[in-house]
Design an enzyme around this catalytic site. Structure first.
Site, PDB file in Angstrom:
ATOM      1  CG  ASP A 187     -35.599  -1.024  39.879  1.00 38.30           C
ATOM      2  OD1 ASP A 187     -36.754  -0.781  40.263  1.00 38.30           O
ATOM      3  OD2 ASP A 187     -35.186  -0.721  38.747  1.00 38.30           O
TER       4      ASP A 187
ATOM      5  CG  ASP B  73     -39.531   1.945  43.481  1.00 44.04           C
ATOM      6  OD1 ASP B  73     -40.388   2.794  43.816  1.00 44.04           O
ATOM      7  OD2 ASP B  73     -38.887   2.031  42.419  1.00 44.04           O
TER       8      ASP B  73
ATOM      9  CG  ASP C 103     -37.214   7.998  35.136  1.00 42.26           C
ATOM     10  OD1 ASP C 103     -36.978   8.213  36.329  1.00 42.26           O
ATOM     11  OD2 ASP C 103     -37.979   8.705  34.453  1.00 42.26           O
TER      12      ASP C 103
END
Length: 318
Positions: free
Chosen positions: A99, A137, A288
Site C-alpha cells: 500500500d 494495488d 478502508d
C-alpha cells in the site's frame, strides 16, 4: 480431496482451462463477521437490522491473507469450500511495502520472506482449487508513481506469486490491475502487468475495494484484454451498487465514502465471455482506514456494513 474428484482429469494450468471445466459455485463462510453480527442483532431483538445484514452474510466473500503463516487459513478455507462442492475466493496481500505506506501499510519484511510466504500459501491450496486475487494495488501503485518500491523487484515478486499459484491444480489466478478511475488510460498498465507475469495468469482483477460501476469496469477490462492478448478479468462488485462518491477526489473518493451500496451479488455467470466473475473481494463492512470515524483498515465496522446493506435496496451496479 473432494474437489480433485469433481475435477479429475482436467488440465491444471490457467492457459488450458476452458468452458469444459465444471463451473463450481462460490463458497460462503457461515462464520463471517457479517453472519456473527446478524446473529447478535437478532438475539437482541434488532430483527430488521439483522435481516439487512443477511444481505452480506448470505453472500460469498473473499478471505484476505495479509499476515505471516497463511498456509493453515488457506487450507481451512479451501477444505471447507471443497466439502461443500464450491470454491473459496482468496486474496494474497503481503507484498513488501504494501500500500505504498498508506492505510494498509505492511507486508513481508523482505523479498525472500515474500517468496517463502507465497510457497506456504500455495501449499495450503493443495489440489482443492480457489479463485486467488494477487496483491491488490501492487501494480497500479507503481505505475502511479510510488517511490517506496523498486519496480523491477516488485514485478519479479508478483510474477513469482502468479507462477507459483498457477502450479496448483484448479486454481484461478487474477493479477490485480487497479480500477478504471485510478489510471484511466488502461494501456499504461500493460507493460507493468506483463512484467508482473500476467501472461501466465488467468487474467486480472478490477475495482478491488473501489466503487466504479460494472459498466465502467467492464469497458476498462475489455480494453486491457485487447492489449493483453485476450486475457479475462473479474470485477469486485462488493460496494459499487451506487457507483463512486459523486464529486469526491483523493481519499474522500475511496476511504469509507458515504452513501455507497452493495453491488451485484457474486456470481460466475456474467453474460460476458471475457468477464469470469463478479466477486465480493473487499468484504463489505470492513473499514478502508481511519477516515470518517472508521476503525483501522480491514477492521469490522457494523454501522458502515448496515449502511451498505440498507442502500442496496435501491442501488444499482449497472
Amino acid at each position: 480431496m473432494l474437489l480433485a474428484v469433481l475435477l479429475a482429469g482436467l488440465c491444471c494450468t490457467g492457459a488450458s482451462r476452458s468452458a469444459a471445466e465444471p463451473s463450481l459455485d462460490l463458497w460462503t463462510d457461515p462464520d463471517s463477521r457479517a453472519a456473527s453480527q446478524s446473529a447478535e442483532w437478532r438475539s437482541e431483538g434488532r430483527t430488521a437490522d439483522a435481516t439487512l445484514m443477511d444481505r452480506i452474510a448470505d453472500r460469498p466473500q473473499a478471505e484476505w491473507l495479509n499476515g505471516p503463516n497463511p498456509g493453515p487459513i488457506v487450507r481451512a478455507r479451501t477444505t471447507a469450500a471443497a466439502h461443500a462442492g464450491r470454491l473459496a475466493v482468496l486474496v494474497a496481500y503481503y507484498i513488501p511495502n504494501r500500500d505504498c505506506g498508506l492505510y494498509s501499510v505492511g507486508g513481508a519484511p523482505t523479498a525472500a520472506n515474500y517468496r517463502a510466504w507465497v510457497d506456504q500459501f500455495a501449499a495450503g491450496l493443495g489440489d482443492r482449487g480457489a479463485y486467488v486475487i494477487v496483491e491488490p494495488d501492487a501494480v497500479a501503485q507503481v505505475v502511479a508513481g510510488c517511490t517506496r518500491v523498486a519496480a523491477t523487484e516488485r514485478y519479479a515478486l508478483l510474477a513469482y506469486a502468479v507462477d507459483r499459484f498457477e502450479r496448483q491444480p484448479h486454481t484461478h489466478v487474477y493479477l490485480d490491475a487497479g480500477n478504471s478511475a485510478w489510471i484511466p488510460e488502461a494501456w499504461r498498465l500493460v507493460a507493468a502487468l506483463k512484467s508482473a507475469g500476467v501472461a501466465r495468469a488467468d487474467g486480472v482483477s478490477l475495482n478491488v475495494s473501489n466503487f466504479q460501476t460494472n459498466a465502467a469496469s467492464s469497458t476498462y477490462g475489455d480494453r486491457l484484454s485487447k492489449d493483453l492478448g485476450g486475457k479475462h478479468y473479474v470485477i469486485d462488485t462488493s460496494r459499487n451498487g451506487n457507483g463512486p462518491n459523486p464529486g469526491a477526489t483523493g481519499t474522500a473518493a475511496w476511504c469509507n465514502p458515504p452513501g455507497r451500496a452493495l453491488g451485484t451479488p457474486p456470481t460466475i455467470r456474467t453474460g460476458n465471455a471475457l468477464l469470469d466473475a463478479y466477486l465480493w473481494i473487499k468484504r463489505p463492512g470492513e473499514s478502508d482506514g481511519t477516515c470518517r470515524g472508521g476503525p483501522a483498515a480491514g477492521q469490522w465496522w457494523p454501522t458502515y456494513a448496515l449502511e451498505l446493506a440498507r442502500n442496496a435496496a435501491t442501488g444499482t451496479a449497472s
